[in-house]
Scaffold this motif. Structure first.
Motif, PDB file in Angstrom:
ATOM      1  N   GLU A  35       0.973  -1.153  -0.072  1.00  0.00           N
ATOM      2  CA  GLU A  35       0.153  -0.065  -0.068  1.00  0.00           C
ATOM      3  C   GLU A  35       0.865   1.241   0.047  1.00  0.00           C
ATOM      4  OE1 GLU A  35      -3.713   2.022   2.626  1.00  0.00           O
ATOM      5  OE2 GLU A  35      -2.237   0.408   3.619  1.00  0.00           O
ATOM      6  N   PHE A  36       1.818   1.420   0.943  1.00  0.00           N
ATOM      7  CA  PHE A  36       2.951   2.420   0.993  1.00  0.00           C
ATOM      8  C   PHE A  36       3.375   2.591  -0.549  1.00  0.00           C
ATOM      9  CE2 PHE A  36       7.347   3.827   1.232  1.00  0.00           C
ATOM     10  CZ  PHE A  36       7.018   4.834   1.909  1.00  0.00           C
ATOM     11  N   ARG A  37       4.114   1.368  -1.138  1.00  0.00           N
ATOM     12  CA  ARG A  37       4.765   1.563  -2.468  1.00  0.00           C
ATOM     13  C   ARG A  37       3.726   2.111  -3.380  1.00  0.00           C
ATOM     14  NH1 ARG A  37       9.716  -1.479  -2.271  1.00  0.00           N
ATOM     15  NH2 ARG A  37       9.928  -0.228  -4.486  1.00  0.00           N
ATOM     16  N   ALA A  38       2.433   1.511  -3.466  1.00  0.00           N
ATOM     17  CA  ALA A  38       1.491   1.939  -4.491  1.00  0.00           C
ATOM     18  C   ALA A  38       1.392   3.468  -3.967  1.00  0.00           C
ATOM     19  CB  ALA A  38       0.310   1.352  -4.284  1.00  0.00           C
ATOM     20  N   MET A  39       1.090   4.057  -3.043  1.00  0.00           N
ATOM     21  CA  MET A  39       0.879   5.548  -2.705  1.00  0.00           C
ATOM     22  C   MET A  39       2.028   6.322  -3.230  1.00  0.00           C
ATOM     23  SD  MET A  39      -0.655   7.356   0.495  1.00  0.00           S
ATOM     24  CE  MET A  39      -0.795   6.053   1.323  1.00  0.00           C
ATOM     25  N   ARG A  40       3.143   5.786  -2.648  1.00  0.00           N
ATOM     26  CA  ARG A  40       4.487   6.398  -2.977  1.00  0.00           C
ATOM     27  C   ARG A  40       4.601   6.668  -4.676  1.00  0.00           C
ATOM     28  NH1 ARG A  40      10.524   5.207  -1.061  1.00  0.00           N
ATOM     29  NH2 ARG A  40      10.304   3.589  -2.644  1.00  0.00           N
ATOM     30  N   GLY A  41       4.320   5.666  -5.195  1.00  0.00           N
ATOM     31  CA  GLY A  41       4.416   5.752  -6.836  1.00  0.00           C
ATOM     32  C   GLY A  41       3.558   6.464  -7.551  1.00  0.00           C
ATOM     33  N   VAL A  42       2.280   6.480  -7.007  1.00  0.00           N
ATOM     34  CA  VAL A  42       1.352   7.291  -7.649  1.00  0.00           C
ATOM     35  C   VAL A  42       1.686   8.894  -7.315  1.00  0.00           C
ATOM     36  CG1 VAL A  42      -1.245   7.899  -7.881  1.00  0.00           C
ATOM     37  CG2 VAL A  42      -0.261   5.521  -7.923  1.00  0.00           C
ATOM     38  N   GLY A  48       4.819  14.185 -11.628  1.00  0.00           N
ATOM     39  CA  GLY A  48       5.637  14.586 -12.860  1.00  0.00           C
ATOM     40  C   GLY A  48       6.911  13.606 -12.808  1.00  0.00           C
ATOM     41  N   HIS A  49       7.193  13.027 -11.884  1.00  0.00           N
ATOM     42  CA  HIS A  49       8.625  12.485 -11.650  1.00  0.00           C
ATOM     43  C   HIS A  49       8.440  10.838 -12.068  1.00  0.00           C
ATOM     44  CE1 HIS A  49       8.746  15.541  -7.760  1.00  0.00           C
ATOM     45  NE2 HIS A  49       9.025  16.028  -9.238  1.00  0.00           N
ATOM     46  N   THR A  50       8.311  10.833 -13.143  1.00  0.00           N
ATOM     47  CA  THR A  50       8.197   9.489 -13.756  1.00  0.00           C
ATOM     48  C   THR A  50       9.260   8.158 -13.297  1.00  0.00           C
ATOM     49  OG1 THR A  50       9.276   9.852 -15.926  1.00  0.00           O
ATOM     50  CG2 THR A  50       6.685  10.074 -15.633  1.00  0.00           C
ATOM     51  N   LYS A  51      10.466   8.636 -13.461  1.00  0.00           N
ATOM     52  CA  LYS A  51      11.520   7.619 -12.872  1.00  0.00           C
ATOM     53  C   LYS A  51      11.343   7.159 -11.531  1.00  0.00           C
ATOM     54  CE  LYS A  51      15.115   9.351 -16.152  1.00  0.00           C
ATOM     55  NZ  LYS A  51      16.485   9.767 -16.302  1.00  0.00           N
ATOM     56  N   ASP A  52      11.155   8.145 -10.641  1.00  0.00           N
ATOM     57  CA  ASP A  52      10.663   7.809  -9.032  1.00  0.00           C
ATOM     58  C   ASP A  52       9.572   6.789  -9.073  1.00  0.00           C
ATOM     59  OD1 ASP A  52      13.034   9.480  -8.185  1.00  0.00           O
ATOM     60  OD2 ASP A  52      11.616  11.149  -8.232  1.00  0.00           O
ATOM     61  N   ALA A  53       8.730   7.371  -9.838  1.00  0.00           N
ATOM     62  CA  ALA A  53       7.487   6.533  -9.719  1.00  0.00           C
ATOM     63  C   ALA A  53       7.478   5.072 -10.220  1.00  0.00           C
ATOM     64  CB  ALA A  53       6.501   7.037 -10.681  1.00  0.00           C
ATOM     65  N   ALA A  54       8.517   4.947 -11.243  1.00  0.00           N
ATOM     66  CA  ALA A  54       8.912   3.441 -11.662  1.00  0.00           C
ATOM     67  C   ALA A  54       9.406   2.526 -10.744  1.00  0.00           C
ATOM     68  CB  ALA A  54       9.646   3.765 -12.854  1.00  0.00           C
ATOM     69  N   VAL A  55      10.312   3.377  -9.635  1.00  0.00           N
ATOM     70  CA  VAL A  55      10.682   2.435  -8.745  1.00  0.00           C
ATOM     71  C   VAL A  55       9.808   1.651  -8.087  1.00  0.00           C
ATOM     72  CG1 VAL A  55      12.045   2.450  -6.682  1.00  0.00           C
ATOM     73  CG2 VAL A  55      12.756   3.914  -8.313  1.00  0.00           C
ATOM     74  N   ASP A  56       8.640   2.288  -7.778  1.00  0.00           N
ATOM     75  CA  ASP A  56       7.478   1.570  -7.025  1.00  0.00           C
ATOM     76  C   ASP A  56       6.307   0.846  -7.851  1.00  0.00           C
ATOM     77  OD1 ASP A  56       8.084   2.112  -4.286  1.00  0.00           O
ATOM     78  OD2 ASP A  56       7.712   4.151  -4.974  1.00  0.00           O
ATOM     79  N   LEU A  57       6.072   1.481  -8.901  1.00  0.00           N
ATOM     80  CA  LEU A  57       4.923   0.927  -9.839  1.00  0.00           C
ATOM     81  C   LEU A  57       5.210  -0.177 -10.611  1.00  0.00           C
ATOM     82  CD1 LEU A  57       3.336   4.341 -10.866  1.00  0.00           C
ATOM     83  CD2 LEU A  57       2.734   2.865  -8.998  1.00  0.00           C
ATOM     84  N   MET A  75       2.191   6.499 -16.516  1.00  0.00           N
ATOM     85  CA  MET A  75       3.661   6.946 -16.508  1.00  0.00           C
ATOM     86  C   MET A  75       4.059   6.649 -17.638  1.00  0.00           C
ATOM     87  SD  MET A  75       6.312   4.676 -14.060  1.00  0.00           S
ATOM     88  CE  MET A  75       5.974   3.023 -15.080  1.00  0.00           C
ATOM     89  N   PHE A  76       3.705   5.542 -18.600  1.00  0.00           N
ATOM     90  CA  PHE A  76       4.523   5.302 -19.855  1.00  0.00           C
ATOM     91  C   PHE A  76       3.874   6.371 -20.909  1.00  0.00           C
ATOM     92  CE2 PHE A  76       4.635   0.570 -18.548  1.00  0.00           C
ATOM     93  CZ  PHE A  76       6.015   0.584 -18.095  1.00  0.00           C
ATOM     94  N   GLY A  77       2.735   6.614 -20.829  1.00  0.00           N
ATOM     95  CA  GLY A  77       2.472   7.657 -21.537  1.00  0.00           C
ATOM     96  C   GLY A  77       3.105   9.074 -21.306  1.00  0.00           C
ATOM     97  N   MET A  78       3.436   9.480 -19.949  1.00  0.00           N
ATOM     98  CA  MET A  78       3.995  10.714 -19.761  1.00  0.00           C
ATOM     99  C   MET A  78       5.462  10.411 -20.388  1.00  0.00           C
ATOM    100  SD  MET A  78       2.873  11.335 -15.891  1.00  0.00           S
ATOM    101  CE  MET A  78       3.979  12.803 -15.665  1.00  0.00           C
ATOM    102  N   ASP A  79       6.169   9.387 -20.601  1.00  0.00           N
ATOM    103  CA  ASP A  79       7.539   9.088 -21.136  1.00  0.00           C
ATOM    104  C   ASP A  79       7.455   8.896 -22.603  1.00  0.00           C
ATOM    105  OD1 ASP A  79       8.847   9.472 -18.887  1.00  0.00           O
ATOM    106  OD2 ASP A  79       8.779   7.152 -18.164  1.00  0.00           O
TER     107      ASP A  79
END
Length: 268
Positions: A35-42, A48-57, A75-79
């Motif tokens: 739950e923590f990883r999902a919330m942090r990723g989203v 707008g931090h897609t690289k950081d989001a990818a670590v969790d998502l 995330m992939f769309g933003m990239d």
């Protein structure tokens, strides 16, 4: 995590990110909390931090999870990784319809952009129908973003009058960045349908150069201006625009072969 959840639910993503980061420092075991990883990723994604989001998502544990797949698609769309975005949205299905309106619209808009770029007409039709059935919050910027997407969809199927009507509304709204994007897309459609000349389009688009700067839109605008000027045999302005592209966006220019085209023009 309750305070972070409160901030997240109310759109205070910077505050939520700070709380989540502090919590992870205090309790490293949270890294095993999905739950923590999902919330942090989203949260990272909403900032707008897609690289950081990818670590969790992109945790393998989340594979097959529809909710995470929806945000992977964003995330992939933003990239601009449209193939991966299409796959992720395929896994997600219509899960976003259960989200609060703002978040649901955000996912839907990225699904629409993915459908356009992946040339997936059924997905695009589904997105447009969904936005009409569940419109964005009235008075929000997302209303203009949805109109821009609908205009692109009409242009895609060559329904030119409907596309121009929506583009005109987006441009007249003055809501950035969508009004600037709409003006560029409208000019491209008018050129394609011979509703304007390259010289006239270049003159209008040149006014946008200082309207919205520093992202992919500026890159696309400068490339379009360069092409229009060169096509009109205005080589000085065309090469100046391409030089600016190469200077400001070397990676994108290299990927699209802009540097090679500029060199060819200079040597011809």
């Amino acid at each position: 995590l309750n305070l972070a959840k409160f901030y997240f639910a109310n759109g205070f993503y910077s505050e939520a990110s700070g709380i989540l980061g502090y919590a992870a420092e205090l309790d490293p075991a949270l890294m095993d909390n999905l739950e923590f990883r999902a919330m942090r990723g989203v949260t990272h994604l909403r900032l707008g931090h897609t690289k950081d989001a990818a670590v969790d998502l992109l945790l393998a544990t989340f594979d097959g999870n529809q909710e995470i797949a929806a945000w992977r698609g964003v995330m992939f769309g933003m990239d601009r990784n449209w193939a991966f975005a299409k796959y992720a949205f395929g896994v997600a299905g219509e899960i976003h319809h259960g989200y609060p309106t703002e978040l649901a619209t955000e996912v839907a808009l990225w699904r629409g952009q993915t459908a356009l770029n992946a040339i997936d007409v059924p997905m695009l039709q589904t997105v447009i129908a969904g936005l009409e059935a569940n419109p964005p919050p009235e008075g929000s910027k997302q209303v203009i973003a949805a109109d821009l997407l609908r205009a692109q969809a009409y242009a895609f199927i060559d329904a030119v009058p409907d596309a121009l009507r929506l583009y005109n509304g987006v441009v007249d709204s003055g809501v950035l960045p969508y009004s600037a994007q709409g003006e560029l897309m409208r000019a491209q459609l008018l050129i394609k349908t011979k509703g304007t000349t390259p010289e006239e389009a270049a003159k209008e688009l040149d006014k946008l150069r200082f309207t919205w700067r520093g992202d992919e839109f500026e890159y696309r605008l400068l490339v379009e201006l360069g092409n229009l000027y060169l096509g009109s045999k205005n080589y000085r302005e065309g090469l100046a625009a391409l030089r600016q592209v190469v200077s400001l966006y070397p990676d994108l220019a290299r990927a699209d072969g802009i540097s090679d085209r500029k060199s060819t023009r200079l040597n011809s």
